[in-house]
Write a protein that holds these residues in place. Sequence first.
Motif, PDB file in Angstrom:
ATOM      1  N   ARG A 107       0.847  -1.194   0.000  1.00 45.17           N
ATOM      2  CA  ARG A 107       0.000   0.000   0.000  1.00 45.17           C
ATOM      3  C   ARG A 107       0.884   1.246   0.000  1.00 45.17           C
ATOM      4  NH1 ARG A 107      -2.662  -3.250   4.266  1.00 45.17           N
ATOM      5  NH2 ARG A 107      -4.537  -4.192   3.360  1.00 45.17           N
ATOM      6  N   VAL A 108       0.464   2.248  -0.734  1.00 45.95           N
ATOM      7  CA  VAL A 108       1.259   3.473  -0.890  1.00 45.95           C
ATOM      8  C   VAL A 108       0.498   4.706  -0.415  1.00 45.95           C
ATOM      9  CG1 VAL A 108       2.406   4.973  -2.579  1.00 45.95           C
ATOM     10  CG2 VAL A 108       2.541   2.480  -2.825  1.00 45.95           C
ATOM     11  N   TYR A 109      -0.794   4.751  -0.689  1.00 44.76           N
ATOM     12  CA  TYR A 109      -1.600   5.941  -0.394  1.00 44.76           C
ATOM     13  C   TYR A 109      -1.988   5.968   1.077  1.00 44.76           C
ATOM     14  CZ  TYR A 109      -5.481   9.285  -0.743  1.00 44.76           C
ATOM     15  OH  TYR A 109      -6.319  10.354  -0.573  1.00 44.76           O
ATOM     16  N   TRP A 110      -1.887   7.155   1.699  1.00 42.80           N
ATOM     17  CA  TRP A 110      -2.295   7.319   3.084  1.00 42.80           C
ATOM     18  C   TRP A 110      -3.495   8.252   3.161  1.00 42.80           C
ATOM     19  CZ3 TRP A 110      -3.121  11.229   6.537  1.00 42.80           C
ATOM     20  CH2 TRP A 110      -3.232  10.859   7.894  1.00 42.80           C
ATOM     21  N   GLY A 111      -4.537   7.783   3.839  1.00 38.34           N
ATOM     22  CA  GLY A 111      -5.738   8.592   4.014  1.00 38.34           C
ATOM     23  C   GLY A 111      -6.922   7.694   4.308  1.00 38.34           C
ATOM     24  N   PHE A 112      -7.981   8.261   4.862  1.00 32.58           N
ATOM     25  CA  PHE A 112      -9.149   7.463   5.206  1.00 32.58           C
ATOM     26  C   PHE A 112      -9.892   6.978   3.966  1.00 32.58           C
ATOM     27  CE2 PHE A 112      -8.538  10.002   9.104  1.00 32.58           C
ATOM     28  CZ  PHE A 112      -8.425   8.956  10.006  1.00 32.58           C
ATOM     29  N   TRP A 113      -9.806   7.734   2.879  1.00 35.15           N
ATOM     30  CA  TRP A 113     -10.395   7.318   1.619  1.00 35.15           C
ATOM     31  C   TRP A 113      -9.571   7.941   0.498  1.00 35.15           C
ATOM     32  CZ3 TRP A 113     -12.875  10.693   4.989  1.00 35.15           C
ATOM     33  CH2 TRP A 113     -12.945  12.015   4.557  1.00 35.15           C
ATOM     34  N   LEU A 114      -9.708   7.386  -0.679  1.00 35.05           N
ATOM     35  CA  LEU A 114      -9.005   7.903  -1.850  1.00 35.05           C
ATOM     36  C   LEU A 114      -9.856   9.014  -2.466  1.00 35.05           C
ATOM     37  CD1 LEU A 114      -6.530   7.558  -3.684  1.00 35.05           C
ATOM     38  CD2 LEU A 114      -7.851   5.933  -5.033  1.00 35.05           C
ATOM     39  N   ARG A 115      -9.332  10.209  -2.465  1.00 36.11           N
ATOM     40  CA  ARG A 115     -10.087  11.349  -2.972  1.00 36.11           C
ATOM     41  C   ARG A 115     -10.494  11.149  -4.425  1.00 36.11           C
ATOM     42  NH1 ARG A 115      -5.713  15.165  -1.571  1.00 36.11           N
ATOM     43  NH2 ARG A 115      -5.988  15.856  -3.717  1.00 36.11           N
ATOM     44  N   GLN A 116     -11.690  11.635  -4.766  1.00 40.28           N
ATOM     45  CA  GLN A 116     -12.209  11.453  -6.118  1.00 40.28           C
ATOM     46  C   GLN A 116     -11.300  12.076  -7.170  1.00 40.28           C
ATOM     47  OE1 GLN A 116     -14.889   9.549  -6.697  1.00 40.28           O
ATOM     48  NE2 GLN A 116     -14.458   9.731  -8.888  1.00 40.28           N
ATOM     49  N   ASP A 117     -10.711  13.231  -6.862  1.00 46.87           N
ATOM     50  CA  ASP A 117      -9.854  13.894  -7.839  1.00 46.87           C
ATOM     51  C   ASP A 117      -8.558  13.130  -8.076  1.00 46.87           C
ATOM     52  OD1 ASP A 117      -9.148  14.646  -5.161  1.00 46.87           O
ATOM     53  OD2 ASP A 117      -7.841  16.197  -5.985  1.00 46.87           O
ATOM     54  N   LEU A 118      -8.178  12.271  -7.126  1.00 48.31           N
ATOM     55  CA  LEU A 118      -6.979  11.451  -7.297  1.00 48.31           C
ATOM     56  C   LEU A 118      -7.300  10.078  -7.868  1.00 48.31           C
ATOM     57  CD1 LEU A 118      -5.121  12.283  -3.962  1.00 48.31           C
ATOM     58  CD2 LEU A 118      -4.403  12.943  -6.266  1.00 48.31           C
ATOM     59  N   ARG A 119      -8.484   9.571  -7.563  1.00 45.26           N
ATOM     60  CA  ARG A 119      -8.838   8.212  -7.984  1.00 45.26           C
ATOM     61  C   ARG A 119      -8.702   8.015  -9.484  1.00 45.26           C
ATOM     62  NH1 ARG A 119     -14.203   5.760  -5.481  1.00 45.26           N
ATOM     63  NH2 ARG A 119     -12.905   6.185  -3.661  1.00 45.26           N
ATOM     64  N   ARG A 120      -9.096   9.001 -10.267  1.00 43.18           N
ATOM     65  CA  ARG A 120      -9.040   8.842 -11.720  1.00 43.18           C
ATOM     66  C   ARG A 120      -7.609   8.715 -12.232  1.00 43.18           C
ATOM     67  NH1 ARG A 120     -10.234  14.805 -14.240  1.00 43.18           N
ATOM     68  NH2 ARG A 120      -9.110  16.040 -12.696  1.00 43.18           N
ATOM     69  N   ARG A 121      -6.632   9.142 -11.417  1.00 46.59           N
ATOM     70  CA  ARG A 121      -5.239   9.044 -11.853  1.00 46.59           C
ATOM     71  C   ARG A 121      -4.752   7.599 -11.903  1.00 46.59           C
ATOM     72  NH1 ARG A 121      -1.863  14.285 -10.296  1.00 46.59           N
ATOM     73  NH2 ARG A 121      -3.510  15.831 -10.582  1.00 46.59           N
ATOM     74  N   TRP A 122      -5.433   6.717 -11.204  1.00 51.86           N
ATOM     75  CA  TRP A 122      -5.051   5.302 -11.204  1.00 51.86           C
ATOM     76  C   TRP A 122      -6.128   4.415 -11.822  1.00 51.86           C
ATOM     77  CZ3 TRP A 122      -3.848   8.041  -6.489  1.00 51.86           C
ATOM     78  CH2 TRP A 122      -2.480   8.195  -6.259  1.00 51.86           C
ATOM     79  N   VAL A 123      -6.968   4.998 -12.667  1.00 48.75           N
ATOM     80  CA  VAL A 123      -8.088   4.232 -13.196  1.00 48.75           C
ATOM     81  C   VAL A 123      -7.613   3.035 -14.025  1.00 48.75           C
ATOM     82  CG1 VAL A 123      -8.373   5.615 -15.308  1.00 48.75           C
ATOM     83  CG2 VAL A 123     -10.356   4.448 -14.287  1.00 48.75           C
ATOM     84  N   HIS A 124      -6.410   3.114 -14.589  1.00 45.17           N
ATOM     85  CA  HIS A 124      -5.861   2.008 -15.373  1.00 45.17           C
ATOM     86  C   HIS A 124      -4.684   1.333 -14.664  1.00 45.17           C
ATOM     87  CE1 HIS A 124      -7.523   4.061 -19.248  1.00 45.17           C
ATOM     88  NE2 HIS A 124      -8.431   3.298 -18.668  1.00 45.17           N
ATOM     89  N   PHE A 125      -4.599   1.510 -13.363  1.00 42.61           N
ATOM     90  CA  PHE A 125      -3.536   0.847 -12.592  1.00 42.61           C
ATOM     91  C   PHE A 125      -4.146  -0.319 -11.822  1.00 42.61           C
ATOM     92  CE2 PHE A 125      -0.799   0.062  -8.976  1.00 42.61           C
ATOM     93  CZ  PHE A 125       0.473   0.099  -9.537  1.00 42.61           C
ATOM     94  N   THR A 126      -3.541  -1.503 -11.951  1.00 46.02           N
ATOM     95  CA  THR A 126      -4.088  -2.700 -11.320  1.00 46.02           C
ATOM     96  C   THR A 126      -3.091  -3.321 -10.358  1.00 46.02           C
ATOM     97  OG1 THR A 126      -5.365  -3.173 -13.323  1.00 46.02           O
ATOM     98  CG2 THR A 126      -5.122  -4.968 -11.737  1.00 46.02           C
TER      99      THR A 126
END
Length: 227
Positions: free
Chosen positions: A136-155
């Motif tokens: 795991r790399v991201y820290w936070g209670f949830w993944l912000r919507q504005d950031l989520r799309r940056r990994w839409v093609h990351f699996t």
Amino acid sequence: MEDEYLLRYYYEKCLYAKYYQVENAGSYATERQCGTLYLMFEKSNGLEDWVNNFDFPAKLHCDSGALWYCHRGFLRVWESIRPHIEHEVRDPAVKKIVLIGYSHGAAIATLAHEWVWAVRPDLREVLYGYGFGCPRVYWGFWLRQDLRRRWVHFTPVRNLSDIVTHVPPVLFGFRHVHRVLNIGRRGLYSPIDAHRPESYIAQLTAYEEKLQASGHSALSAHGLWLL
């Protein structure tokens, strides 16, 4: 996901690539094929990598126009690698980019993918990332919507029971950046053995055979949003 039938191919490409080592034990490899740039990041290969792996207090990060918190040790490695690959990423002759990492390298691929998404907006529809045995790399209670799309093609790809895909712990505030694709089955390996290269190769092979037998994507059945 671009093509599930390529997972084993991508994993083995990453596993056997010729890596260059830079500051903070950062290891990367690049390869070009017909306009496609492959960026690969190596698993832990020495003591300094393990020091970085366990340096997990969250640190504020912004190299792509957005502020967010991430794993401090992985960020330090990525910042050492970025200057060495930037000229290739920005090259207009590159028409598609695929990022691949395994273990420690999967965490670096996570950070690299977000940066490439920001600096090559023209390639967002043909930008793909794969993190095998990904911490795991991201820290936070949830993944912000504005950031989520940056990994839409990351699996992130998890061989079930793989301990590395469960660290740093959720209780410490860390989570994966996108839906996790599960392969294998729980209890087949110990948490440590599930992370070994031979285990990933075996289960990626089995996953590919299952896809071929079923004739359709298994992502909807096996890929779950997991912390």
